[in-house]
Design a protein around this motif. Structure first.
Motif, PDB file in Angstrom:
ATOM      1  N   SER A 121       0.851  -1.180   0.000  1.00  0.00           N
ATOM      2  CA  SER A 121       0.000   0.000   0.000  1.00  0.00           C
ATOM      3  C   SER A 121       0.891   1.234   0.000  1.00  0.00           C
ATOM      4  CB  SER A 121      -0.869  -0.025   1.254  1.00  0.00           C
ATOM      5  OG  SER A 121      -1.701   1.083   1.249  1.00  0.00           O
ATOM      6  N   PRO A 122       0.422   2.326  -0.567  1.00  0.00           N
ATOM      7  CA  PRO A 122       1.241   3.540  -0.540  1.00  0.00           C
ATOM      8  C   PRO A 122       1.600   3.940   0.892  1.00  0.00           C
ATOM      9  CG  PRO A 122      -0.573   3.801  -2.033  1.00  0.00           C
ATOM     10  CD  PRO A 122      -0.772   2.488  -1.374  1.00  0.00           C
ATOM     11  N   LEU A 123       2.837   4.379   1.084  1.00  0.00           N
ATOM     12  CA  LEU A 123       3.295   4.746   2.420  1.00  0.00           C
ATOM     13  C   LEU A 123       3.074   6.231   2.640  1.00  0.00           C
ATOM     14  CD1 LEU A 123       6.659   2.825   2.377  1.00  0.00           C
ATOM     15  CD2 LEU A 123       4.464   2.041   3.144  1.00  0.00           C
ATOM     16  N   LEU A 124       2.725   6.598   3.857  1.00  0.00           N
ATOM     17  CA  LEU A 124       2.443   8.001   4.147  1.00  0.00           C
ATOM     18  C   LEU A 124       3.421   8.606   5.150  1.00  0.00           C
ATOM     19  CD1 LEU A 124      -1.435   7.932   4.275  1.00  0.00           C
ATOM     20  CD2 LEU A 124       0.031   8.602   2.401  1.00  0.00           C
ATOM     21  N   TYR A 125       3.634   7.940   6.271  1.00  0.00           N
ATOM     22  CA  TYR A 125       4.486   8.532   7.304  1.00  0.00           C
ATOM     23  C   TYR A 125       5.422   7.483   7.867  1.00  0.00           C
ATOM     24  CZ  TYR A 125       0.478  11.615   7.192  1.00  0.00           C
ATOM     25  OH  TYR A 125      -0.536  12.417   6.774  1.00  0.00           O
ATOM     26  N   PHE A 126       6.589   7.939   8.243  1.00  0.00           N
ATOM     27  CA  PHE A 126       7.525   7.087   8.965  1.00  0.00           C
ATOM     28  C   PHE A 126       7.865   7.825  10.241  1.00  0.00           C
ATOM     29  CE2 PHE A 126      11.724   5.867  10.265  1.00  0.00           C
ATOM     30  CZ  PHE A 126      11.709   4.503  10.137  1.00  0.00           C
ATOM     31  N   VAL A 127       7.722   7.146  11.378  1.00  0.00           N
ATOM     32  CA  VAL A 127       7.954   7.813  12.655  1.00  0.00           C
ATOM     33  C   VAL A 127       8.940   6.996  13.470  1.00  0.00           C
ATOM     34  CG1 VAL A 127       6.902   8.623  14.772  1.00  0.00           C
ATOM     35  CG2 VAL A 127       5.665   8.808  12.641  1.00  0.00           C
ATOM     36  N   ASP A 128       9.968   7.672  13.943  1.00  0.00           N
ATOM     37  CA  ASP A 128      10.950   7.049  14.809  1.00  0.00           C
ATOM     38  C   ASP A 128      10.462   7.117  16.245  1.00  0.00           C
ATOM     39  OD1 ASP A 128      13.181   5.851  13.900  1.00  0.00           O
ATOM     40  OD2 ASP A 128      14.172   7.725  13.343  1.00  0.00           O
ATOM     41  N   SER A 129      10.897   6.194  17.059  1.00  0.00           N
ATOM     42  CA  SER A 129      10.511   6.246  18.463  1.00  0.00           C
ATOM     43  C   SER A 129      11.742   6.474  19.317  1.00  0.00           C
ATOM     44  CB  SER A 129       9.852   4.932  18.861  1.00  0.00           C
ATOM     45  OG  SER A 129      10.831   3.955  19.038  1.00  0.00           O
ATOM     46  N   PRO A 130      11.557   6.866  20.573  1.00  0.00           N
ATOM     47  CA  PRO A 130      12.707   6.994  21.467  1.00  0.00           C
ATOM     48  C   PRO A 130      13.429   5.663  21.661  1.00  0.00           C
ATOM     49  CG  PRO A 130      10.771   8.034  22.404  1.00  0.00           C
ATOM     50  CD  PRO A 130      10.320   7.307  21.198  1.00  0.00           C
ATOM     51  N   ASP A 131      12.690   4.558  21.555  1.00  0.00           N
ATOM     52  CA  ASP A 131      13.322   3.255  21.603  1.00  0.00           C
ATOM     53  C   ASP A 131      13.945   2.987  20.236  1.00  0.00           C
ATOM     54  OD1 ASP A 131      14.016   0.653  21.702  1.00  0.00           O
ATOM     55  OD2 ASP A 131      12.053  -0.114  22.320  1.00  0.00           O
ATOM     56  N   PRO A 132      15.237   2.811  20.167  1.00  0.00           N
ATOM     57  CA  PRO A 132      15.843   2.661  18.838  1.00  0.00           C
ATOM     58  C   PRO A 132      15.424   1.400  18.111  1.00  0.00           C
ATOM     59  CG  PRO A 132      17.452   2.321  20.565  1.00  0.00           C
ATOM     60  CD  PRO A 132      16.215   2.801  21.237  1.00  0.00           C
ATOM     61  N   SER A 133      14.781   0.457  18.798  1.00  0.00           N
ATOM     62  CA  SER A 133      14.413  -0.764  18.094  1.00  0.00           C
ATOM     63  C   SER A 133      12.980  -0.727  17.587  1.00  0.00           C
ATOM     64  CB  SER A 133      14.592  -1.957  19.017  1.00  0.00           C
ATOM     65  OG  SER A 133      13.653  -1.892  20.054  1.00  0.00           O
ATOM     66  N   LEU A 134      12.305   0.399  17.715  1.00  0.00           N
ATOM     67  CA  LEU A 134      10.916   0.462  17.256  1.00  0.00           C
ATOM     68  C   LEU A 134      10.724   1.684  16.373  1.00  0.00           C
ATOM     69  CD1 LEU A 134       8.417  -0.159  20.173  1.00  0.00           C
ATOM     70  CD2 LEU A 134       8.886  -1.614  18.245  1.00  0.00           C
ATOM     71  N   SER A 135       9.917   1.518  15.363  1.00  0.00           N
ATOM     72  CA  SER A 135       9.452   2.674  14.612  1.00  0.00           C
ATOM     73  C   SER A 135       8.158   2.266  13.932  1.00  0.00           C
ATOM     74  CB  SER A 135      10.497   3.118  13.594  1.00  0.00           C
ATOM     75  OG  SER A 135      10.757   2.070  12.730  1.00  0.00           O
ATOM     76  N   SER A 136       7.500   3.194  13.294  1.00  0.00           N
ATOM     77  CA  SER A 136       6.223   2.835  12.691  1.00  0.00           C
ATOM     78  C   SER A 136       6.098   3.470  11.326  1.00  0.00           C
ATOM     79  CB  SER A 136       5.061   3.286  13.580  1.00  0.00           C
ATOM     80  OG  SER A 136       4.783   4.634  13.339  1.00  0.00           O
ATOM     81  N   ILE A 137       5.378   2.775  10.448  1.00  0.00           N
ATOM     82  CA  ILE A 137       5.034   3.374   9.166  1.00  0.00           C
ATOM     83  C   ILE A 137       3.523   3.362   9.028  1.00  0.00           C
ATOM     84  CG2 ILE A 137       7.088   3.093   7.740  1.00  0.00           C
ATOM     85  CD1 ILE A 137       6.014   0.395   6.898  1.00  0.00           C
ATOM     86  N   SER A 138       2.997   4.420   8.472  1.00  0.00           N
ATOM     87  CA  SER A 138       1.562   4.498   8.217  1.00  0.00           C
ATOM     88  C   SER A 138       1.331   4.292   6.727  1.00  0.00           C
ATOM     89  CB  SER A 138       1.029   5.870   8.620  1.00  0.00           C
ATOM     90  OG  SER A 138       1.379   6.137   9.943  1.00  0.00           O
ATOM     91  N   CYS A 139       0.362   3.460   6.417  1.00  0.00           N
ATOM     92  CA  CYS A 139       0.077   3.169   5.017  1.00  0.00           C
ATOM     93  C   CYS A 139      -1.269   3.768   4.642  1.00  0.00           C
ATOM     94  CB  CYS A 139       0.003   1.666   4.787  1.00  0.00           C
ATOM     95  SG  CYS A 139       1.512   0.851   5.192  1.00  0.00           S
ATOM     96  N   ALA A 140      -1.440   3.975   3.349  1.00  0.00           N
ATOM     97  CA  ALA A 140      -2.675   4.596   2.875  1.00  0.00           C
ATOM     98  C   ALA A 140      -3.875   3.698   3.085  1.00  0.00           C
ATOM     99  CB  ALA A 140      -2.538   4.937   1.403  1.00  0.00           C
ATOM    100  N   ASP A 141      -3.672   2.392   3.277  1.00  0.00           N
ATOM    101  CA  ASP A 141      -4.823   1.533   3.505  1.00  0.00           C
ATOM    102  C   ASP A 141      -5.206   1.471   4.985  1.00  0.00           C
ATOM    103  OD1 ASP A 141      -2.703   0.078   4.345  1.00  0.00           O
ATOM    104  OD2 ASP A 141      -3.232  -1.758   3.301  1.00  0.00           O
ATOM    105  N   ASN A 142      -4.911   2.548   5.719  1.00  0.00           N
ATOM    106  CA  ASN A 142      -5.374   2.722   7.093  1.00  0.00           C
ATOM    107  C   ASN A 142      -4.717   1.723   8.043  1.00  0.00           C
ATOM    108  OD1 ASN A 142      -6.742   4.094   8.982  1.00  0.00           O
ATOM    109  ND2 ASN A 142      -8.784   3.436   8.362  1.00  0.00           N
TER     110      ASN A 142
END
Lengths: 527, 794
Positions: free
Chosen positions: B321-342
């Motif tokens: 799915s198209p990607l929208l956002y990439f967010v880093d977290s304070p924990d270096p082993s975690l991050s998140s991506i938001s996709c257009a398919d919710n």
């Protein structure tokens, strides 16, 4: 929460084929078809087959003027008796398998020593061809015979004299059987449609019971409990209840031609609901062997042979089945007997138990042996183990790899070369979905186009594929008209293609004609 | 009233300071998700408009959990999201579209903690006055406001744009930037901020429209993506303007142009390089926290990791799915991506593997207009309150309406999905049986220039894990005609499929035949009967509540069939337009039909008289029937002239079949493409069934149709057990808990081990031929050298 999921990569797959609506085989018919048939050729029609009642269960086959003994294990002839002046019609083993009686068409009945095959007694009294001879199952001294003179005789074998004659049949007597529970009771069947039950103790040649089969009786057999008989004649096999006064129980009419012979066989298997039950096996001139479950009153298995069948025999240990045909071939079948062999092995090892114990100390695997490197790989997980499964790898075929790299033309060529029409269609459908099929076709060079045309010629009229391929064929011919005109090989392919299409049109037209004939009938039936 | 189905990806989510929570803007609320379980923990409710910006107050101790939110309703709120409660409300009177707070990010001097400077936020607002005077089309404004002592929005306007642009801030809080068509504007945040402090600004130019930008955490590097998929990286921007305060003009900057490779015109940057991998516009750009890597993503659904110095790439493909956002977290082993398919995927970082997904309801297919007439709406499961929606990647998503979360997905068509590709395969129909145990799907492969094309009908059964698995697959059930509808018999395992080609087929599951005594091992659906009526296209079908009557709409008449014997029983009436929807109203003898087109119609037919009972000329979008009672609800589209009167473009009407006057009505928005369904209520709430309305954006509400006032349903989360996260992060997640260091104990134990015997002195004594073999001695010797820790019981 949904589990983490990344899109997988899917290989293209051919369309599924529809499964048969009914299961192919029941457990029982699987059992019956587990007999592996082999042919024993070069005989002249085999009217009678009989198994020895004791252990090795060799069988005797009557053919022309000789009687051949076969080993049931190897199915090879072990001996031949040829001291007959006319064609042998019937043979019978005594209950201890030491004597063998045979009748021939001259009316003579001879008794042989089963081992040395020397003729011991010659019983001559029948004036017409004798077609039935039988040692009673519980009597070692007497012999029953019947002949085309409508006479049934009970012989004292030692003295070579008939003890009793039973008059009453009005036509040829061709078959009979003795009761498995009483040494004096036996039945005979005749061409006058009548089966008669005789008691040797009643001397006035009056039958105790008579059954009307309503067709010339070809074979008759007592069922193991002794209270019922099965008779064969015409197209039917009938079951009669003797204790109930000769009542007809059931008439099995699944043969198309005369039933020539029947016998009783046991399902020799230790598991399943039908283990150790008895079945009636019947053979007929239509070439069919039918296995009839007389408990459930239905045919449980049916098998076709390419010749009219005359006789059938089934060994008491359930391992061998033989069928004689009119064209001189015996179809002998043996069951694969793995379990029994294993049993025997385990029994013998029981006997020798002391010996193998010394060898049970486990050999230590050394790196010198190949198995050392594979040790523990076949280990089965035990109950409480936590399994870490390796994700299954998707196996990708050549065309899948090419499709993943977007090399569409090469993928099409590679799958055309692989010669699996299902895969070719799957790749074509995938190309259609990517809007690349026509581009691929237009870019094929002449040799590859030849490959495609050969494929189209072969499969474009196949109903499973025709919907896509017909449209594609049309497009290919339109798009590559110039190339086809330029090449002789391609022209040939197109000619072939044209021919197969014309043939298909002809088929379709005839099918439509048939439909036109049937549809009014269906309309009428539907009312 | 339960509402749900919000869009999780309207703006970027934010991790809390301990990385155990993920804050997501969901419509007018902010939902707090647990990153360990992926389930919703709490939500911040209070805004009356969509929340557009979210700033978590950073804190080194990871204990505090405060955040600022900005919304289109014109307010900025300060929350404590661990409780959760609203601490402070600031009313800006401008709809806020983006907000950044630079002073929170910059390291604060500890010594002057008492005289803390005011916190300033930079907001991107929409100027309401701009709408009024059409002369200036620039309605977006970048402004500043004081969050500590708020009086009014600062009158200083940093920049006016055509539309409100989203603000980007560097992780160090020193710079902030926006994109404006083909330009980038970057400001340097003043050290000591005040309402009137003017920030310095530079502008960077590009030849294509810029879609996204990112600022480097440490250095003066800015990355920007454009619509063609190029990524531009300017290094050392603002060398002249930001570095040389005091207006000193550097002589060097003016003369040598060739010293600035790739930089256009007189842009203030040292160099500009271009990377091109993405085939279509770049949607996300983000620097890693150490600044060594750059993440980028776009419509093709591949997360690309660039090494900033070398330009080497690493990929996370097949996100689908198209990607929208990439967010880093304070924990270096975690991050998140938001996709257009919710969907929000939580990534385990160095390996970039998706460990968890927070799945919202998937949006409508973008291909709906490509294959109009083929795609149906979502299907509802009456019993368990599920909705099944088609997804872009040829699957069906099952979404629990009560729990407001995605349950699972099934893949209908086993095909690799590329978001950039032209749509050629569509899951066109999905239908669930009343008890939710059977599902029918139709997938259509569109032909290429008349070649190929395939319609497949699939029947699915629930397996042991309560998930659907394919039971039967039928190729081309109606030859090459498309399937218009599927309907399930409520009492038996029987279904009917209709085609535009003018015939219907009744399918029966074979298990039923097995019950009648025949021995059949493989269960599956098979065709039981085929019927047609004057070769008219069939578009809708319904079984009566007892399953004994099948109503099939053949063009504009209704035919009634006995489904068991396949006998035409009756033909009812005629409408002006083809009937597109049909249904029996509960257990009553009334049939409801819906027509679309230029003469729309809602009609009720009486089965006892085989005639029309009453009808309305009204454009119906969806219709739903109760199972037990003779009620039905319709979702009607209002003509555009009436929209203001009803405050919405649609209206839900609840009817009793016997009475043409509606029993109740509710006006709704975004009704186009919406759906309506009765759901079984909770067992505690008697037999009352609930009505669910799902709008065109797949947001839904569930309410009691019979209660007069908007009765608040207690929001029951059946299986929302919040597992307390015992997860560790940082050092402990890799190496585990360090043993507690106890100086006293250590001291005593070291003494005791030192006092032990010293075997190495005696081991080698004796004549050499008496010594044990060296291999034995060696281990003993080494062992003796090791310091033994005697377990001490305390």
């Amino acid at each position: 929460m949904e589990e983490a999921r990344v899109q997988r990569s899917f290989p293209v797959k051919p369309k599924l084929k529809s499964k048969a609506r009914t299961p192919k085989q029941t457990a029982e018919s699987k059992y019956w078809s587990s007999f592996k048939t082999q042919q024993i050729p070069d005989l002249i029609s085999v009217p009678s087959l009989t198994f020895s009642p004791t252990a090795p269960h060799s069988f005797a086959a009557a053919h022309s003027a000789s009687l051949t003994l076969f080993s049931a294990q190897t199915l090879a002839p072990t001996a031949t008796i040829s001291s007959f002046s006319d064609a042998v019609s019937c043979a019978s083993f005594r209950s201890d398998a030491l004597l063998l009686a045979a009748s021939d068409l001259s009316g003579l009945v001879q008794v042989f020593d089963a081992k040395s095959r020397t003729p011991l007694r010659r019983l001559r009294s029948h004036t017409r061809p004798c077609r039935f001879v039988h040692f009673p199952r519980l009597d070692k001294l007497h012999l029953i015979s019947a002949a085309d003179d409508a006479l049934v005789k009970l012989w004292d074998v030692a003295e070579e004299t008939p003890v009793a004659e039973f008059l009453g049949h009005k036509d040829y007597v061709r078959c009979g059987d003795s009761s498995p529970v009483n040494s004096d009771v036996f039945i005979t069947g005749s061409y006058d449609h009548v089966v008669k039950l005789w008691d040797a103790r009643v001397g006035d040649s009056k039958s105790s019971l008579q059954l009307n089969h309503a067709a010339p009786v070809e074979d008759v057999v007592f069922l193991p409990a002794g209270g019922m008989v099965a008779t064969a004649g015409g197209n039917s096999v009938k079951l009669w209840d003797l204790i109930g006064g000769g009542k007809l129980v059931y008439s099995m009419e699944s043969h198309n031609k005369t039933v020539t012979s029947i016998c009783v066989g046991r399902v020799g298997r230790d598991f399943g609901e039908e283990s150790n039950q008895f079945r009636i096996m019947s053979v007929g001139l239509d070439g069919y062997l039918k296995v009839f479950d007389y408990g459930a009153l239905k045919v449980t298995h049916s098998m076709r042979f390419p010749a009219p069948l005359l006789s059938v025999g089934y060994s008491p240990d359930c391992s061998t089945r033989v069928i004689g045909t009119s064209n001189g071939v015996i179809y002998a079948s043996k069951r694969r007997v793995k379990e029994i062999e294993k049993e025997k092995v385990s029994e013998s090892s029981l006997f020798w138990r002391v010996a193998p114990l010394e060898h049970t100390e486990k050999k230590v695997l050394r790196p010198s042996h190949f198995r050392y490197f594979r040790r523990g790989q076949g280990e089965k997980p035990s109950e409480g183990d936590y399994l870490v499964m390796r994700p299954k790898r998707v196996k990708l075929a050549e065309h899948d790899k090419l499709l993943n790299k977007f090399r569409h033309g090469e993928a099409l060529v590679s799958v055309l070369e692989s010669k699996n029409p299902g895969n070719v269609l799957a790749v074509m459908e995938e190309l259609v979905a990517r809007r690349k099929l026509l581009k691929c076709v237009s870019n094929l060079d002449v040799e590859k186009l030849e490959l495609l045309l050969a494929f189209l010629h072969r499969y474009c009229t196949t109903p499973r594929y025709s919907r896509l391929l017909m449209g594609l064929t049309k497009k290919v011919l339109e798009m590559r008209a110039d190339d086809i005109r330029g090449s002789q090989a391609l022209k040939n392919h197109v000619r072939n293609l044209k021919r197969s299409v014309e043939e298909e049109i002809r088929v379709q037209m005839s099918l439509q004609e048939i439909q036109g004939i049937i549809s009014p009938l269906l309309k009428i039936a539907g009312r | 009233m339960i509402s749900g189905g919000q869009n999780y990806v309207s703006s970027a989510p934010v991790f809390s300071n301990d990385a155990k929570r993920l804050l997501v803007c969901t419509g007018s609320t902010v939902s707090v998700f647990s990153t360990a379980t992926g389930s919703r923990v709490s939500s911040l409710e209070g805004h009356s408009g969509p929340v557009t910006a979210l700033v978590v107050v950073p804190d080194s101790s990871t204990l505090l959990s405060f955040c600022w939110t900005a919304s289109v309703d014109g307010t900025i709120r300060h929350w404590d999201f661990s409780v959760p409660e609203c601490v402070k409300i600031i009313d800006l009177h401008f709809p806020v579209f983006s907000m950044v707070v630079p002073s929170l990010l910059s390291p604060r001097e500890e010594n002057d903690a008492k005289t803390r400077p005011d916190v300033f936020a930079y907001v991107s607002v929409q100027n309401p006055n701009a709408e009024a005077n059409c002369l200036s089309p620039r309605c977006g404004q970048i402004r500043k406001c004081n969050l500590t002592n708020f009086h009014a929005v600062s009158s200083l306007i940093l920049k006016e744009t055509e539309r409100p642009e989203s603000l980007t801030i560097s992780p160090s809080g020193k710079f902030l930037g926006i994109k404006d068509k083909r330009k980038l504007h970057i400001w340097k945040v003043p050290k000591v901020d005040s309402d009137s402090a003017v920030s310095k600004k530079i502008t960077l130019h590009h030849s294509k429209t810029i879609t996204v930008l990112a600022l480097h955490p440490m250095e003066r590097i800015v990355a920007a993506g454009d619509v063609t998929g190029r990524i531009l990286i300017w290094r050392g921007f603002g060398a002249q303007k930001f570095m040389h305060s005091g207006g000193l003009v550097n002589g060097r900057s003016t003369n040598d142009e060739e010293d600035k490779p790739g930089v256009r015109e007189n842009d203030d940057a040292e160099s500009c390089s271009t990377w091109h991998w993405h085939p279509s516009g770049v949607r996300l750009l983000s620097f890693s926290s150490d600044g060594a890597y750059l993440y980028s993503g776009g419509k093709e659904g591949v997360l690309v990791l660039w090494q900033l110095d070398t330009g080497k790439k690493n990929f996370l493909p097949r996100i689908g799915s198209p990607l929208l956002y990439f967010v880093d977290s304070p924990d270096p082993s975690l991050s998140s991506i938001s996709c257009a398919d919710n969907q929000i995927h939580i990534l385990k970082m160095p390996s970039m593997e998706i460990i968890r997904s927070i799945s919202g309801i998937k949006p409508c297919l973008s291909s709906q207009d490509i294959c109009e007439g083929l795609c149906s709406r979502a299907a509802f499961d009456y019993t368990s309150g599920l909705v099944a929606v088609q997804t872009e990647n040829y699957g069906i998503q099952f979404y629990s309406l009560f729990a407001n979360r995605g349950l699972y997905e099934v893949q209908v068509c086993e095909r690799n999905h590329q978001p950039v590709d032209e749509v050629t395969v569509v899951v066109s129909l999905v239908e669930l049986s009343v008890d939710g145990s059977m599902m029918g799907t139709v997938e259509v492969k569109l032909p290429e220039d008349g070649v190929g094309g395939l319609v497949c009908l699939k029947f699915w059964d629930l397996d042991d894990n309560k998930r659907f698995s394919v039971s039967t697959l039928i190729y081309e059930p109606h030859r090459d005609a498309h399937i218009s509808a599927i309907a399930f018999n409520p009492t038996r395992r029987m279904a009917v499929s209709l085609s535009y080609g003018g015939d219907f087929k009744i399918w029966v599951c074979k298990e039923e035949i097995k019950q009648k005594g025949q021995m059949l091992q493989n269960s599956g659906w098979m065709c039981h009967a085929v019927g047609s009526y004057k070769n008219k296209a069939m578009r809708a079908a319904a079984f009566s509540a007892d399953g004994s009557v099948l109503a099939v709409a053949a063009d504009n008449v209704i035919t009634l069939w006995d489904p068991n014997n396949n006998v035409l029983v009756a033909v009812v009436g005629e409408t002006l337009m083809p009937i597109t929807s049909l249904g029996f109203a509960g257990k009553s003898y009334y049939l409801v039909s819906v027509c679309h087109g230029s003469k729309p119609q809602l009609s009720v037919w009486s089965m006892s008289r085989l005639a029309a009972f009453w009808s309305y000329k009204i454009q119906i979008e969806a219709v739903s029937f109760t199972i037990d009672f003779s009620y039905f609800a319709v979702l009607a589209l209002l003509p555009e002239s009436n929209e203001y009167a009803f405050k919405g473009d649609g209206i839900i009407l609840l009817f009793n079949v016997t009475n043409p006057t509606p029993m109740a009505s509710w006006s709704v928005t975004k009704a186009k493409g919406g759906g309506l369904a009765f759901l079984k209520g909770y067992p505690s709430e008697q037999l009352q069934s609930l009505l669910a309305y799902i709008n065109g954006d797949r947001e839904y509400v569930i309410f009691h149709p019979h209660s007069k006032e908007a009765f608040e349903l207690s929001r029951i989360r059946q299986d929302d057990h919040v597992l307390e996260e015992t997860g560790q992060f940082g050092y402990t997640s890799i190496y585990g808990e360090l043993p507690k260091f106890d100086p006293k104990r250590n001291l005593t134990s070291s003494i005791s081990s030192a006092a032990s015997e010293r075997p190495w002195e005696t081991i080698f004594s004796g004549s050499s031929h008496m010594l044990p073999p060296l291999t034995k001695l060696c281990s003993e010797f080494l062992e003796s050298l090791l310091e033994k820790k005697t377990p001490t019981v305390e």
